[in-house]
Design an enzyme around this catalytic site. Structure first.
Site, PDB file in Angstrom:
ATOM      1  N   LYS A 264      -1.697  -3.833  -0.930  1.00  0.00           N
ATOM      2  CA  LYS A 264      -1.936  -2.391  -0.880  1.00  0.00           C
ATOM      3  C   LYS A 264      -1.358  -1.703  -2.118  1.00  0.00           C
ATOM      4  O   LYS A 264      -1.929  -0.740  -2.627  1.00  0.00           O
ATOM      5  CB  LYS A 264      -1.362  -1.812   0.420  1.00  0.00           C
ATOM      6  CG  LYS A 264      -2.136  -2.278   1.661  1.00  0.00           C
ATOM      7  CD  LYS A 264      -3.510  -1.634   1.702  1.00  0.00           C
ATOM      8  CE  LYS A 264      -4.596  -2.476   2.270  1.00  0.00           C
ATOM      9  NZ  LYS A 264      -5.905  -1.833   2.287  1.00  0.00           N
TER      10      LYS A 264
ATOM     11  N   ALA B 140     -17.078  -1.230   7.484  1.00  0.00           N
ATOM     12  CA  ALA B 140     -17.629   0.000   8.052  1.00  0.00           C
ATOM     13  C   ALA B 140     -17.906  -0.064   9.554  1.00  0.00           C
ATOM     14  O   ALA B 140     -18.140   0.964  10.178  1.00  0.00           O
ATOM     15  CB  ALA B 140     -18.937   0.339   7.335  1.00  0.00           C
TER      16      ALA B 140
ATOM     17  N   TYR C 110       0.734  -8.290   2.686  1.00  0.00           N
ATOM     18  CA  TYR C 110      -0.165  -7.152   2.918  1.00  0.00           C
ATOM     19  C   TYR C 110       0.286  -5.973   2.059  1.00  0.00           C
ATOM     20  O   TYR C 110      -0.527  -5.328   1.384  1.00  0.00           O
ATOM     21  CB  TYR C 110      -0.121  -6.785   4.410  1.00  0.00           C
ATOM     22  CG  TYR C 110      -0.866  -5.512   4.751  1.00  0.00           C
ATOM     23  CD1 TYR C 110      -2.248  -5.504   4.897  1.00  0.00           C
ATOM     24  CD2 TYR C 110      -0.161  -4.306   4.933  1.00  0.00           C
ATOM     25  CE1 TYR C 110      -2.924  -4.330   5.210  1.00  0.00           C
ATOM     26  CE2 TYR C 110      -0.837  -3.138   5.245  1.00  0.00           C
ATOM     27  CZ  TYR C 110      -2.216  -3.150   5.387  1.00  0.00           C
ATOM     28  OH  TYR C 110      -2.877  -1.989   5.691  1.00  0.00           O
TER      29      TYR C 110
END
Ligand SMILES: NC(=O)c1ccc[n+]([C@@H]2O[C@H](COP(=O)([O-])OP(=O)(O)OC[C@H]3O[C@@H](n4cnc5c(N)ncnc54)[C@H](OP(=O)(O)O)[C@@H]3O)[C@@H](O)[C@H]2O)c1
Lengths: 240, 89
Positions: free
Chosen positions: A152, A9, A148
């Site tokens: 995903k 965040a 990666y």
């Protein structure tokens, strides 16, 4: 006021999501490794609404305690946005095994375990929203991003089955798949490459973190009550 | 001893709570130790809700604390897992 937990965040897309949620009346607990000054400034602006927990998602075995801490400190959780991820790139043949492991741990195992524990508070109340941030690369592929890309794709697979599992408890689970956005994850892409990404978009531009944050925000509203197990792609049309 | 009775009571109460939340009905006369969980009327989502309620109420989840996955078959086994692992014991 509904409480949303956002991982990763403190900068990039996660930070944009926090800003959007605060503007729209949610309280937010942001989780990340390194607290940034921009996040702290936002906290000063939203003192009673924006909180943070510093945590490294490599520590899978502490995620349970983290989830407990969040529920006892901040209360019932309405939404979870699994956004934190690593973006190591490199040709598979020469990628170190420790990096392969870390990508899978931080991008797949951590969000799955976090969802396991955070969703409990949603299960009891039969109300909740889970949003997994994937990528267009999960379906298109990209040279140098095989591991990666695998992480995903894993997240969007997780979304679809979990949506079926939690539907009866009135919890929706969706994937948001951004195209290329300008953040620290993509800071090594420059000049030629960026131009070619832009040129491939029918709109001749790239999506921004704010575009993606808007869609995440939408999935948390009552207007999205009947959307679950689906993917929203925000890529300025690049994969159309 | 009282600790144990409390755990059993909490589980029985939460079991009914979970049944209600999943719109299910108890398919047996009562929750005695030999009741086979799969035939009790509570389905897998109901069990997830039960474990979540107990986690909030008792403050622990014995299944997450054990090193190996364990799947109790009867209600009695389910209760004894909570009694054995209870951190307050
Ligand atoms: N940028 C793009 O073009 C793009 C495209 C498609 C999808 N995405 C996805 O969008 C999401 C956000 O990425 P971004 O572009 O905003 O990248 P970013 O700026 O690098 O942000 C990634 C965030 O994940 C956190 N994170 C990474 N490893 C962590 C760990 N071990 N423990 C805790 N937090 C950790 C980072 O925190 P620290 O900095 O504190 O480590 C950071 O806040 C990711 O899921 C990414 O896959 C990005």
């Amino acid at each position: 006021m509904d409480l949303v937990v956002v991982t990763g965040a403190f900068k990039g897309l996660g930070f944009a999501i926090c800003k959007h949620l605060l503007k729209n009346g949610y309280s937010v607990v942001g989780i990340g490794r390194t607290l940034t000054s921009e996040y702290q400034e936002l906290q000063e602006q939203y003192q009673d609404y924006l909180f943070h927990e510093v945590f490294d998602f490599n520590n899978i075995e502490d995620i349970k305690a983290l989830s407990k801490k969040i529920t006892s400190k901040y209360g019932v959780i309405y939404g979870l946005v699994n956004n934190a991820a690593l973006g190591h790139d490199g040709v598979l043949a020469t990628m170190h095994e420790s990096q392969i492991e870390e990508l899978i741990r931080v991008n797949v195992q951590a969000p799955i375990v976090l969802t396991k524990y955070i969703s409990r508070s949603m299960l009891i109340r039969q109300r909740g929203r889970i949003i997994n941030i994937s990528s267009v690369i999960a379906t298109t592929g990209y040279n140098g991003l095989s591991v990666y890309g695998a992480t995903k794709s894993a997240l969007s697979g997780f979304t679809r089955s979990l949506a079926r599992e939690l539907g009866r408890a009135n919890i929706t689970v969706n994937t948001v798949a951004p195209g290329f956005m300008d953040t620290s994850m993509t800071s090594s892409l420059k000049g030629e490459k960026l131009d070619s990404i832009r040129r491939r978009s029918p709109l001749n531009r790239m999506a921004t973190v704010d575009d993606v944050a808007n869609s995440v925000g939408f999935l948390l509203t009552p207007a999205a009550d009947n959307i679950t197990g689906s993917t929203i792609t925000i890529d300025a049309g690049s994969t159309a | 001893m009282t600790e144990r009775t409390n755990i059993r009571e909490s589980i029985t109460k939460s079991f009914h709570d979970a049944l209600e939340r999943t719109d299910s009905k108890l398919l047996v006369d009562n929750l005695s130790d030999d009741i086979v969980l799969l035939q009790s009327g509570l389905d897998s989502l109901g069990f997830a809700i039960l474990v979540a309620i107990l986690d909030e109420e008792l403050g622990f989840d014995p299944f997450a604390m054990m090193d190996e996955p364990v799947y109790p078959v009867t209600f009695g086994e389910f209760v004894s897992i909570y009694e054995k692992i209870s951190p307050t014991e």
